[in-house]
Every structure is written in structure tokens, then in C-alpha cells.
Write a protein that holds these residues in place. Sequence first.
Motif, PDB file in Angstrom:
ATOM      1  N   GLU A  42      18.611 -57.378  44.860  1.00 21.81           N
ATOM      2  CA  GLU A  42      19.032 -58.198  45.987  1.00 21.81           C
ATOM      3  C   GLU A  42      18.159 -57.880  47.190  1.00 21.81           C
ATOM      4  O   GLU A  42      17.351 -56.960  47.146  1.00 21.81           O
ATOM      5  N   SER A  43      18.353 -58.625  48.283  1.00 20.21           N
ATOM      6  CA  SER A  43      17.600 -58.298  49.484  1.00 20.21           C
ATOM      7  C   SER A  43      18.045 -56.908  49.952  1.00 20.21           C
ATOM      8  O   SER A  43      19.221 -56.580  49.898  1.00 20.21           O
ATOM      9  N   HIS A 214      14.757 -62.117  42.789  1.00 22.51           N
ATOM     10  CA  HIS A 214      16.182 -61.813  42.896  1.00 22.51           C
ATOM     11  C   HIS A 214      16.944 -62.507  41.776  1.00 22.51           C
ATOM     12  O   HIS A 214      18.148 -62.356  41.663  1.00 22.51           O
ATOM     13  N   LEU A 216      17.928 -63.118  38.131  1.00 22.59           N
ATOM     14  CA  LEU A 216      17.985 -62.455  36.827  1.00 22.59           C
ATOM     15  C   LEU A 216      17.565 -63.398  35.701  1.00 22.59           C
ATOM     16  O   LEU A 216      16.901 -63.000  34.745  1.00 22.59           O
ATOM     17  N   LEU A 255      26.190 -58.431  37.264  1.00 27.85           N
ATOM     18  CA  LEU A 255      25.291 -59.555  37.514  1.00 27.85           C
ATOM     19  C   LEU A 255      25.355 -60.569  36.375  1.00 27.85           C
ATOM     20  O   LEU A 255      25.404 -61.775  36.604  1.00 27.85           O
ATOM     21  N   SER A 275      29.839 -55.903  49.591  1.00 24.80           N
ATOM     22  CA  SER A 275      28.418 -56.186  49.719  1.00 24.80           C
ATOM     23  C   SER A 275      27.635 -54.886  49.606  1.00 24.80           C
ATOM     24  O   SER A 275      28.206 -53.802  49.731  1.00 24.80           O
ATOM     25  N   PRO A 276      26.313 -54.992  49.374  1.00 26.98           N
ATOM     26  CA  PRO A 276      25.508 -53.777  49.191  1.00 26.98           C
ATOM     27  C   PRO A 276      25.633 -52.831  50.376  1.00 26.98           C
ATOM     28  O   PRO A 276      25.858 -53.282  51.501  1.00 26.98           O
TER      29      PRO A 276
END
Lengths: 329, 258, 328
Positions: A42-43, A214, A216, A255, A275-276
Motif C-alpha cells: 500500500e502507499s 499496489h 495484487l 488482501l 488502517s496501516p
Amino acid sequence: MPPLLDIQDLRIHFHTRDGVVRAVDGVSLQVEAGEVAGIVGESGSGKSVTAASLLGLVPMPPGRIAGGRAWFDGTDLLRLTGRELNGYRGKRISMIFQDPMTSLNPYLRISTQLIEPLEIHEGLRGKRALHRAIDALESVGIADAAKRIHAYPHEFSGGMRQRVMIAMALITKPDLVIADEPTTALDVTVQKQVLEVMRRLQRETGTAVLFITHDLALVHEMCDSVTVMYAGRVVESASAAMLATGPRHAYTRGLYRSNPAGAGKGCALYSIPGSPPDPARLPGGCAFRERNTLGDADQCLADHRPELVEIAPGHHVQDCPGCLAPSQD
Amino acid sequence: MLELRNIVKTFRQGRESLRAVDDVSLTIGAGRILGLVGESGCGKSTLSRIIMQLLPPDAGRVRLGEVELTALPRRDVRRHCLDFQMVFQDPYASLNPRFTVFSTLAEALRRRHPQLKGSELHDRVAAWLETVGLPPRHMRRYPHEFSGGQRQRIAIARALAPEPRVVIADEPVSALDVSIQSQILNLLGRLQAELGLTMLFISHDLAVVRHVSDTIAVMHRGRIVEQGGAEQVFTDPRDPYTRQLLDAVPVLPRVPIR
Amino acid sequence: MTRPFSDPSVSGAARSGVADDGGRSLWSDAVSRLRRNRAAMWSCTFLTIVVLLCFIVPFFPIIQDPAVQDLSGRNASPSAGHWMGTDHLGRDLLARVLHGGRISILVGLVTTLVSLTIGVCIGAVAGYAGGRIDALLMRVVDVLYSLPFLIIVILFSALAKSHTERLTDGITALTGWNRDAVAPFTGLLPLFVAIGALSWLNLSRIVRASVQDLAGREFVEAARSLGLPHHRILFHHILPNAVGPIVVYATLTIPGVMLFEATLSFLGMGVQPPYSSWGVLIKDGADRMLSNSLLLVFPSILFVLTLLSLNFLGDGLRDALDPKSSRD
């Protein structure tokens, strides 16, 4: 035979006023000669910074290479001076960026931009250089290349510009091409055409590609091997085929699970909650712990970072008991 | 509920003219989701601006419920503006960076209910934040303090707060990280079911559209080239462009997940 | 720096009970952010002191009349009687600096205010409306650009002379102040309205460009789809986002105008003796730099410190109005 590119324990820190951001925090990955290796994340996962560091493109300051090695054909790219790197940039390693509009100079003809690397790296000039450039344009499927090579970037559509970028990246026959989200700015039908061109040329020239995305699904279409990154670290890496038989880490599994194509109509999709983590405040233990619902978050490491271990030949996963799936047998 | 008949919109650029929307007819039933699929430049954003009443069509009719919007004078159309709200693609651009979450939502709420103020307004904003899954205590924060997914939740709350009759979601997940996309899709799905929203869901990703929508319309070069039930368009595409589109979207292999 | 009143959580809690609209929360947050900016607060303090000194202190008898000459005590060094010494005519330099500051500060503020008002309005309308209105306004700007600036200013102030006489009489009659104290300010007023009315050209272009950029953003589209009136979109959604370049430009305009005033005075259009301004004092000081360098040093120090403070305050304002710059 050693891999073409061997990144070992790469650490890149950014010193910001919020503190030290560990954008890349101990990444190891290998690219074999002639393979397409994918990095998916991811970003903020550190995938682009990893790639940029190979060509000395990380802005320093605020960036700093805090540790690690990046062996490319016996040389550590991270220890090279700017001048030494110039011998590699565009010659043995070239790069394709996300946005072809900003990475081509709008004031220069395509011919000038294609011939430039030939002049610099091979001393090729005049007619011979022009012929090579026209050949390169033809190889990426641009019709009437001999004429269109004298056009300016804005006279090409987005997809065509990205083809020009590919031609430019491959014109010096590099050993490695780094493609950072090369098709993200393109429409899906155009993306497919551009990827087909990339894949065909890659097979023909035997160039290795480090493909950063990003998406997959795209990785499975393009890549031989896949490295999944999360919060500045490698979470899982394996061959694409191996990953398709069963991802092991909870993040990777999440994912795949959240893919709408596989879900029943109208039912809620599986989604990874939250979120990350903030890269300036990474947790001390497993970075995925807070979001882990597929594994057992209680078992996630809390006091130290999980190491990357080889659980099957060629299949590496972060060794966090909470994130690993129960083994197959 | 929402009915478009033979909409045409032409833009003139110097001497050339471009038919951005060419004879488009669409119908969305109340409480249904229409998926609009198309690539950039196909005219879908022009079409959505026409539906939003931000751009008048050159020809054709737009009807919302019993009201024929295209027949109304321009002044009266403005009153119906609020019936159409939009969730934009990029949550980094669609929220005013100088407005707190409270200000953003309060402004949207008070367009529909101008009398709201004080603690009542505060409670309504808090309720909307809870509805989209954000803690109400964050309402005094600014957009930059939120992640992309959280911002998209705020944008969804802003779109729903004025109680629109039609919601347009323009690529609402394609700018988001993969692990966030399904969260937002689920949220939209849940809100649609709970509030009975009528929705136009625009995307280039057929898999997403198939999952979300009841019917699908495929747009190409200003025209609707194919229209039908979601499953039918997906499994049995008639138009060559639809097939090309289906073929181009990279597919994630279905892997065994334990 | 953690002072109790600037603690973000305290002010946040205090605010949350109040129903406010979009504008107010931005401004109140901006104030609390500005308070946490040390450089901006020091600058603010310094500017306040300078303004107080210039506008209040000269009324106290400890400061001498700046016009009184003492030919026996010319070019005196700083002493208890004359803190900054005296000039070539034996006038007290401190008194002259303070009195001059009044004019310089007024000039800077009036002109910049006029320039800001016109520039922001024209630029914002042109950028937001686009099309014919934009084309028309920008042609007007082009035409004004081509006019000889100095001549227009001089012509305008000459034409306005009779009106300023009446203005002076009016103020004198109304307030009962000494006519000689009022005259230098009212006499200068048309000049600086004229400068302000012509110096907005660059600003209007800057504002137009950023408004154009912002008007295309999706949050503006979202505001339009709420059916908000144009003035609310322009003044609440767009302009606060364009405040950075505006503030920077304004802080650059103030010193520019102060120096321009010195040029005009040299040409006989600005402040006339016995009155002075910082610009005039610096120019005079530079002429006599070799015989008495203090005449240059003292006004320059004050001028430079004021400009620096204005810049710090401007930067602080810009950051304060940008929520992204806060650390909490």
C-alpha cells in the motif's frame, strides 16, 4: 549463480519534524537475472522508496540510508557516489515512472530524448543512433515510428507516452528495469496493451524487471515472484505460483480475501479493519497486530519484530505466530 | 426514480466540437444501484455533472420522481441541487483542507435543515460520524489528520447528510489502498441497504461494479454500448467493448485462504 | 512551549460546546496556532511596542519636539538628553525617528490595505468567474500595467489636493486637534491611496491563479453540489485556501511602500520638512553617513527590525491559517 540484485537488510530513514520515519525497515529481496519480480504494497509500505534508493533517487536530506546493502552484479549500489551511479543509471539499470507526462520533457522531441541515453552510454550518434531509436519505438508497437519519432510528448496519448517510456528504458539494453506503478495512471484497456508490450520485450531481451504496484491482481498477471511489503518491511515473499496456492501471512491472506470478484453478490466483503500504522510511530512488535482478524492477534509478537523465515523452499514469511496460518497438514 | 432520456451534451473547442454525451438514456429505480462502467474520456463525468444539475444538457430530459428537472427554469433547478450528492474519487481533494470535519458536515446538514444549531447540530454531526464508522470525538479535526479511508468516510457522510434522493459515487474506492477498498465498499453497501439509497456507482473496475450494482451500463465514447442486469453483463457480454473491458481487468486468482 | 491557555486540548474542549460555522472555527484555531509560534509572537510584541512608541510616546513631554533646532548642539552623540543624539541641525533624533515612524507605519498599512482589498477582490472574481469577466478584468490589469506608475500617482495626488485641504479642515473642526498635527497625514492620504490603488496588479494575478487552481478542486465541486451561493463558495471555501500567497505578498508590499514613500519625498511629493518618515531619515542618514553615521544606523535598525518582524508575523499567519502545519 548469485542473483542479479540482492538487497540485504535495507534501512531508509526520513528525518522529519514528527520524528524519524522508518520508511524502509530491514528489507531483503532478490531479483534473478531475467525474471520479473513484483513488490506489492500500500502507499507508505516503503516499496517505492526501496526502488528509488537503488538509483540514488531518495532525497537526502530528509532521507538517510541507515543500513543495508544492495548488491548489483558484485557492486553495492548504496555505497556508490553520484558520479559512479551515473554509469549505472540508464545504462545497466533504468526506470519507468508512474506518470509518463511528467517524466518526459515536454519541450524536447521524442527523438532527442530517445537518442540521449545512446549518446551518453554508447557514444552512438547521428543516423545510427536515430535508427536504433526508431527500432526501439517500433518494438513497443508505435506505428509509423520513423515519422512519429520527431513528434513532441504532448502529441501522444497517455498509453503511447508510456510505451515511449518503455522504449527509452530498454534502449540501452539494461540488465534491470525498475517499473514504479507504470500503469496506474492508465485506463484498464490501455494498461493491458502496455503490459503486454512490457512482458513481450522483457522476454525478448531477457531484462530483469522490478515491478512495483499496489495491485495484487496485476502482480499475478506480470510477475514471476512476489514480495509483499507492509509498514516498511517484507511480510511475505514467494514465487507467484506458490503464493497462489496459499498465502501464509494474515495480511496477505486478508488482501486475497477482500477481493470482490470472489465474494458472493450482496454479501459483505471481508475487509481488513483499521488502517496501516503511522510510519513515524511503528509498534515495537508485529506491525499488523492491530488489524489481524484472520489469525490470532493475541499471539502476535508484541515485544520484538518478527523475522523473515523460510517456511517452504523459496517461500519466506514474517515469523509472527499470530499472523501465520495453521500449517496445511 | 431517476430517469434520463436521450441526453446530449456537446462541447465546443475552437472549431471542433466534441460530443461528450451522445443520446444517453438511463433509469435507476428507487433504492437500486446502477453501475456505470467506462474509461477516462468516455463521458461519464460529464454525464454525472448533468445528473448533479451542475451542467445543463443540450438536449434530452432528466426526471427525478415526478419532477421533470429539464423543464424547470434554472432558478428552480437549484433547489433540487441538494437531491443529488456525490462521493468523489479522491478524498484528498474532495474535502476542504481548512474546514474541520464538524464544519464540513454542519454545512451540509444545514443546507437541508437551516434551523439546526447548537447542541442539536452537534448531535446530528456526531450521529453521522458514527454512522460512517468514525469516532465523533474526532469532529474537531482537519482532513489532513485522517487517513485516506477515513477521509472517504467523511466524504460519504457529507454526501448523505443533506438527505439526497440520488447519490453518485464516482470511483469511490479507486484512489484508496487495497486494504481499505473493501471497507468502503462494505460501508456503501450497508448504508445503501439501511437508508434505501438510490445510487449511481461509477467505476472502471467491473469486478467491483458487479459486486455492488443491480444493473450495469457500459459507456464508451459518449454512448451507452451495453446495459443490463449485473450478472448478465458480466457473464454474457454482448458488446465487443464490454468484452474488451472484461478481458483487460487483471483478475486475482482465487486462492485457498485458511 | 506549553502555556496553559494555549494547550490544544483545553481550547478544543472549550470550543466544542459552541456551535459555530466554518469560518469561525478556522479563525479561532488559527489564533491558537499563532500563539504557539514563538517567532510570530515575539514579532507581534515588537511591532506592538513600536506602534505604541510611535503613536503615544511623542505626546509625552520626555520626547522633544522633532522640529526644534539646536544649532549649538549639532551632530551630538547619544546622551541623557538626546538618547539617539542629534542630527546636523541639532534636532533630537529619537523624536524624529518616532514621529517618522508614525507616517511610515500609516503609509505602509493604508497602502497595503487598499492594495489588498482591490487585488484580492479583482483577482478572486476573475479567477472564479472565468470566461468573459476574467478576460475583461485581466485586460484592465494589462492596461494599468502599461501606464507610467509614478506619473499617475503624482497626477492623482495633485488633483486630490483641494479635497485634502477640506478633509484637514473637517478633522480639525471635529476633533479640535492642532491643524499642523493633522495636515501631514491628510496631505499624504491621496498619495498613498493612489499607490495602493495601482499596486494591486501583481497581487490580483497571484490571487487569480490560485483561485483558478482551487476552483477546479473537488471540494469546491462538492460545495457547489450543496447549492451554496457563489459568494459563500468564494469567500469560505476558496479564499482561505489561497491565504498563503496573499499574506506573503502583503508582507512584501509594506516595506516596498515604505521605501517608495522615501523616493516620493525626495521628488518633493511625499513628506515635507520639518516632518519626516523612516524612509526620509534613512536617505538623509545615508547622505551624511561619513560625518555622522548614527543618523543612518538608528533609523535603519528600527526599519530593519520592523520589516523582519512583519515577515515573521506574515509567515506565522500563513502557517496558522493552514491546519496542516500544526503539530497536534
